[in-house]
Scaffold this active site. Structure first.
Site, mmCIF file in Angstrom:
data_model
loop_
_atom_site.group_PDB
_atom_site.id
_atom_site.type_symbol
_atom_site.label_atom_id
_atom_site.label_comp_id
_atom_site.label_asym_id
_atom_site.label_seq_id
_atom_site.Cartn_x
_atom_site.Cartn_y
_atom_site.Cartn_z
ATOM 1 N N GLY A 48 0.814 -1.216 0.000
ATOM 2 C CA GLY A 48 0.000 0.000 0.000
ATOM 3 C C GLY A 48 0.837 1.252 0.000
ATOM 4 N N ALA A 49 1.900 1.256 -0.806
ATOM 5 C CA ALA A 49 2.888 2.329 -0.767
ATOM 6 C C ALA A 49 2.529 3.535 -1.617
ATOM 7 C CB ALA A 49 4.253 1.782 -1.212
ATOM 8 N N ASN A 50 1.393 3.514 -2.285
ATOM 9 C CA ASN A 50 1.077 4.607 -3.205
ATOM 10 C C ASN A 50 0.342 5.772 -2.543
ATOM 11 O OD1 ASN A 50 -1.170 2.506 -3.331
ATOM 12 N ND2 ASN A 50 -2.181 4.293 -4.230
ATOM 13 N N THR A 51 -0.042 5.615 -1.279
ATOM 14 C CA THR A 51 -0.806 6.676 -0.631
ATOM 15 C C THR A 51 -0.602 6.638 0.875
ATOM 16 O OG1 THR A 51 -3.018 7.665 -0.464
ATOM 17 C CG2 THR A 51 -2.896 5.282 -0.332
ATOM 18 N N GLY A 52 -0.923 7.750 1.536
ATOM 19 C CA GLY A 52 -0.986 7.791 2.996
ATOM 20 C C GLY A 52 0.273 7.352 3.715
ATOM 21 N N GLY A 54 1.732 4.476 3.840
ATOM 22 C CA GLY A 54 2.654 3.668 3.044
ATOM 23 C C GLY A 54 3.570 4.513 2.183
ATOM 24 N N SER A 181 -4.057 -1.579 15.188
ATOM 25 C CA SER A 181 -4.813 -0.392 15.564
ATOM 26 C C SER A 181 -5.430 -0.579 16.937
ATOM 27 C CB SER A 181 -5.922 -0.129 14.540
ATOM 28 O OG SER A 181 -6.794 0.894 14.986
ATOM 29 N N TYR A 209 -13.600 -4.989 11.426
ATOM 30 C CA TYR A 209 -12.314 -4.273 11.322
ATOM 31 C C TYR A 209 -11.460 -4.532 12.560
ATOM 32 C CZ TYR A 209 -9.007 -0.381 10.944
ATOM 33 O OH TYR A 209 -7.860 0.382 10.889
#
Length: 326
Positions: A48-52, A54, A181, A209
Site C-alpha cells: 500500500g505504498a502509493n498513498t498515505g 505507506g 490499531s 475491522y
C-alpha cells in the site's frame, strides 16, 4: 560517526541514538524518528505504498538509503506516487531506489504471484512493512469469498509474508511490521475463532475491522515466536488516528465526524513515525511481538492481544484458509 547496534545492520549516528528517546512522542514525524539512520544497501518492501502512511514510510526509508519496493494494486497510482516521491526529494533519492511490484491483496492467487515475483529477484529482504488495509462499514467479499477485512487486512498479508520467508531469512536480521490499531478493542474474536468469516451472523463493520487489527497483532507475535531463530523479528503498530484515505468508504455521518475531528488527528508524517521507529530502531531488533503506539512500546487494547494460545490457533486456521503448506 555511525555505530552498529542490535540486528547487525541498523546503523545510527551515536548522537542521534542517544537523544532519540528524549524527543519522540505523539507528534514526532517519520523523518525525526529516522534522523541519523543509515539503511544504505538494505531492501525494504511496503504494501500500500502509493498513498498515505505507506507512501510516507516509503519516502522516509528511501531517504535513509534503503531500496524500497512499492507493492501496490494499482500500478498507475503506484508510478505516480513514485514520481511524486522522487520529485519531492530533489535528488536525495535515486531513481534506482524505488521499484514497483503489483500486489492485489483482494486475491490470494495474485498475492502469491506477487510474492513469487519478488523472490525471483534473488534479493535479501531486510524490512517488510505490511501497511495496506481497508476499513469499510458494509459487508464486502474478496475474490476468494473471505470477508474483506479478514481477507485483505489479515489473510493476504499472512500468505504474502510466509511466501517471503526465504528472502527475509537471507537478510540475517529482518524485521516485519504489521499495521494494527487500537480499533482491536472492538474485536469480537474469541478462542475457537467461531465464524471469523461472518457467514452465520449479521455483519457489523467495526467488530470486523477490529478483528482484523487484533489478528495483525497476534500474527506479529506468532511470527516472531516461530522465526526469531531464523533472524526474523515482527512487531505490531498503532499509527494513531490519522487523516488518510482509509476512511474513504465510510458513511456520511462518520465522514462528517472525521472532517470535524481532522484538526485533532495526526498528519501523515506523524502517523508514519511509529511504524518507521518499530522498523529501524536498533533497540527493537533482538526480540519481537511488541506493540507500539505514539513512538513507544505500549499495552495493546484487547484482553486477548497477548494470548499465545489464540495466536497459535489463529496461525493454524490461517494456514488452512489460505492453503499454505508449512
Amino acid at each position: 560517526m555511525a555505530i552498529i547496534l542490535a540486528n547487525n545492520w541498523f546503523a545510527f549516528s551515536t548522537d542521534s541514538e542517544t537523544n532519540m528517546a528524549k524527543r519522540l512522542g505523539k507528534r514526532s514525524t517519520a523523518e525525526q524518528v529516522s534522523q541519523g539512520a543509515d539503511l544504505g544497501g538494505k531492501n525494504a518492501l511496503v504494501t500500500g505504498a502509493n498513498t498515505g502512511l505507506g507512501k510516507e514510510t516509503t519516502r522516509v526509508l528511501a531517504l535513509c538509503g534503503a531500496n524500497v519496493t512499492m507493492a501496490c494494486r494499482d500500478q498507475v497510482k503506484a508510478e505516480k506516487a513514485r514520481e511524486d516521491i522522487l520529485l519531492g526529494a530533489s535528488g536525495a533519492i535515486d531513481e534506482s531506489q524505488l521499484s514497483l511490484l503489483e500486489l492485489d491483496l483482494n486475491s490470494l492467487d495474485k498475492t502469491q504471484q506477487a510474492a513469487e515475483e519478488y523472490c525471483q529477484r534473488g534479493e535479501e529482504l531486510h524490512l517488510l512493512i505490511n501497511n495496506a488495509g481497508i476499513m469499510i462499514p458494509m459487508e464486502r467479499r474478496t475474490v476468494d469469498g473471505f470477508e474483506a477485512h479478514l481477507g485483505i487486512n489479515h489473510l493476504a498479508h499472512f500468505l504474502f509474508t510466509n511466501l517471503l520467508l526465504e528472502p527475509l531469512t537471507a537478510a540475517e536480521g529482518a524485521r516485519v511490521i504489521a499495521l494494527s490499531s487500537l480499533a482491536m478493542s472492538f474485536a469480537s474474536l474469541k478462542h475457537g475463532l467461531k465464524d471469523i468469516n461472518w457467514e452465520n451472523r449479521k455483519f457489523s463493520g467495526w467488530p470486523a475491522y477490529g478483528n482484523s487489527k487484533l489478528m495483525n497483532h497476534l500474527f506479529a507475535r506468532e511470527l516472531s515466536k516461530r522465526y526469531e531463530a531464523n533472524g526474523i523479528v515482527a512487531h505490531a503498530v498503532h499509527p494513531g488516528v490519522v487523516s488518510t484515505e482509509l476512511a474513504r468508504d465510510q458513511n456520511g455521518l462518520f465522514s462528517m465526524i472525521g472532517v470535524l475531528a481532522t484538526p485533532f488527528m495526526k498528519n501523515v508524517e506523524q502517523g508514519a513515525a511509529t511504524q518507521v521507529l518499530a522498523a529501524i530502531s536498533p533497540e527493537y531488533g533482538d526480540s519481537g511481538g511488541l506493540y507500539f503506539k505514539d513512538c513507544r512500546v505500549a499495552k495493546p487494547q484487547h484482553k486477548l492481544a497477548n494470548d499465545g494460545a489464540l495466536a497459535e490457533e489463529l496461525w493454524q486456521r490461517s494456514v488452512e484458509l489460505v492453503g499454505l503448506e508449512e
